[in-house]
Write a protein that holds these residues in place. Sequence first.
Motif, PDB file in Angstrom:
ATOM      1  N   TRP A   1      -2.790   6.713   8.738  1.00  0.00           N
ATOM      2  CA  TRP A   1      -1.910   7.450   7.897  1.00  0.00           C
ATOM      3  C   TRP A   1      -2.514   8.906   7.911  1.00  0.00           C
TER       4      TRP A   1
ATOM      5  N   GLY B   1      -7.939  -2.340   0.903  1.00  0.00           N
ATOM      6  CA  GLY B   1      -8.821  -2.764   0.356  1.00  0.00           C
ATOM      7  C   GLY B   1      -9.345  -4.174   0.922  1.00  0.00           C
TER       8      GLY B   1
ATOM      9  N   ASP C   1     -10.944  -3.601  -3.156  1.00  0.00           N
ATOM     10  CA  ASP C   1     -12.405  -2.792  -2.766  1.00  0.00           C
ATOM     11  C   ASP C   1     -12.974  -1.906  -3.936  1.00  0.00           C
TER      12      ASP C   1
ATOM     13  N   THR D   1     -10.154   5.021   0.617  1.00  0.00           N
ATOM     14  CA  THR D   1      -8.886   4.457  -0.122  1.00  0.00           C
ATOM     15  C   THR D   1      -8.442   3.812   1.354  1.00  0.00           C
ATOM     16  N   GLY D   2      -7.380   3.023   0.640  1.00  0.00           N
ATOM     17  CA  GLY D   2      -6.737   2.164   1.875  1.00  0.00           C
ATOM     18  C   GLY D   2      -6.489   0.937   1.475  1.00  0.00           C
TER      19      GLY D   2
ATOM     20  N   GLY E   1      -4.758  -1.179  -7.515  1.00  0.00           N
ATOM     21  CA  GLY E   1      -4.822  -2.236  -6.628  1.00  0.00           C
ATOM     22  C   GLY E   1      -3.447  -2.225  -5.784  1.00  0.00           C
TER      23      GLY E   1
ATOM     24  N   ASP F   1      -3.191   5.388  -3.420  1.00  0.00           N
ATOM     25  CA  ASP F   1      -3.161   4.446  -4.365  1.00  0.00           C
ATOM     26  C   ASP F   1      -4.476   4.629  -5.164  1.00  0.00           C
ATOM     27  N   THR F   2      -5.270   5.159  -4.716  1.00  0.00           N
ATOM     28  CA  THR F   2      -6.743   4.958  -5.444  1.00  0.00           C
ATOM     29  C   THR F   2      -7.230   6.425  -5.712  1.00  0.00           C
TER      30      THR F   2
ATOM     31  N   ARG G   1      -5.889 -10.895  -7.453  1.00  0.00           N
ATOM     32  CA  ARG G   1      -6.441 -10.198  -6.399  1.00  0.00           C
ATOM     33  C   ARG G   1      -7.184  -9.248  -6.749  1.00  0.00           C
TER      34      ARG G   1
ATOM     35  N   LEU H   1       0.998  -1.049  -0.016  1.00  0.00           N
ATOM     36  CA  LEU H   1      -0.127   0.123  -0.095  1.00  0.00           C
ATOM     37  C   LEU H   1       0.966   1.131  -0.132  1.00  0.00           C
TER      38      LEU H   1
HETATM   39  C1  SD4 Z   1      -6.790  -1.465  -3.103  1.00  0.00           C
HETATM   40  N1  SD4 Z   1      -8.258   0.486  -1.905  1.00  0.00           N
HETATM   41  O1  SD4 Z   1      -7.001  -2.316  -4.053  1.00  0.00           O
HETATM   42  C2  SD4 Z   1      -7.035  -0.097  -2.884  1.00  0.00           C
HETATM   43  C3  SD4 Z   1      -5.781   0.658  -2.745  1.00  0.00           C
HETATM   44  C4  SD4 Z   1      -5.642   1.887  -2.041  1.00  0.00           C
HETATM   45  O2  SD4 Z   1      -4.783   3.667  -1.162  1.00  0.00           O
HETATM   46  O3  SD4 Z   1      -6.802   2.400  -2.132  1.00  0.00           O
HETATM   47  N2  SD4 Z   1      -4.738   2.482  -1.567  1.00  0.00           N
HETATM   48  O4  SD4 Z   1      -6.906  -1.988  -1.871  1.00  0.00           O
END
Ligand code: SD4
Length: 327
Positions: free
Chosen positions: A306, A246, A223, A243-244, A212, A191-192, A220, A187
């Motif tokens: 974070w 998932g 979310d 975000t985070g 992702g 990321d999103t 994989r 992560l």
């Molecule tokens: C995930 N939620 O694929 C995304 C990654 C993400 O900040 O949001 N990172 O898990």
Amino acid sequence: LKQYPLVVSTWPFIEAVRAAWRAVDAGSSAVDSVVEGCSTCEELRCDGTVGPGGSPDENGETTIDALVMDGVTMEVGAVAAMRYVKDGIKAARLVMQHTEHTLLVGEKASEFAISMGLPGPTNLSSSESIEKWTEWKKSSCQPNFRKNVLPVNNCGPYRPNNFLDLSDETCSFIDQSQIARLPHVGLHSHDTISMAVIDRTGRIAVGTSTNGATFKIPGRVGDGPIAGSSAYAIDEVGACCATGDGDIMMRFLPCYQVVESMRLGMEPKHAAKDAISRITKKFPNFVGAVVAVNKTGEHAGACHGWTFRYSVRSPAMKDVEVFTVLP
Ligand code: SD4
């Protein structure tokens, strides 16, 4: 007091928010403005984690998860682990507008997107993604997102702990500290893109696009393409973007939770905090964030693990403003 049209997005993805704002301000629908915003991020390859050439999986391949949701009709279109097609959010809109389905996956999602006119097949790797993956391969043979398995021959293929003959000479890598899931190893900080738009008529839509988690196990799905998890919208209540991590968030549907809490009368701030705390009660090391937006355009974020930032453009602002949320 109404504060729309409005664009809200995870992270300081300023150009994406500007693009969505230009669209919605010129009279585009909430759905089209969200698609405009998220595809700008895909084109710009925001932070190397959205669009083509971003976060590679364990095999070095970049794939795309994306979602769009119309908060008026409750229609959703999504693609997951999509390969060879760079336009994630546009593919999601095609699923929403031209099929009775909600989610298409993998190569079949790519075939559908191409059959509907999106460019492809396209190589989604970039020199950056290849380099990142090559460095990772060189520097570590770590289980990464695996748990309760041991790598064979120092470096995969991973086998369940109890199947592995520990006297096997080939298995020289049995340090217990290496076999627990390394939290959030894949992560990065931004990321999103998950975006919400309220258009001039008060219609709400949300969208998400991401590669992702970095170095994920191939196959994989996070979310990102899951309605209620990475994003959710109901026009009579409001919307949410997330975000985070998932893999954890999709077990809680935090955006569904946020919108339902607002429906029951919670303010955006409390709804956002409540959704995050439901996760952290069970997963204290969770890293992630949500932004809640109610139908009048009030917004608030909450995060854990974070410092989170999100971007907003409303009629009261001259340009995009970035809000910081402390854990
Ligand atoms: C995930 N939620 O694929 C995304 C990654 C993400 O900040 O949001 N990172 O898990």
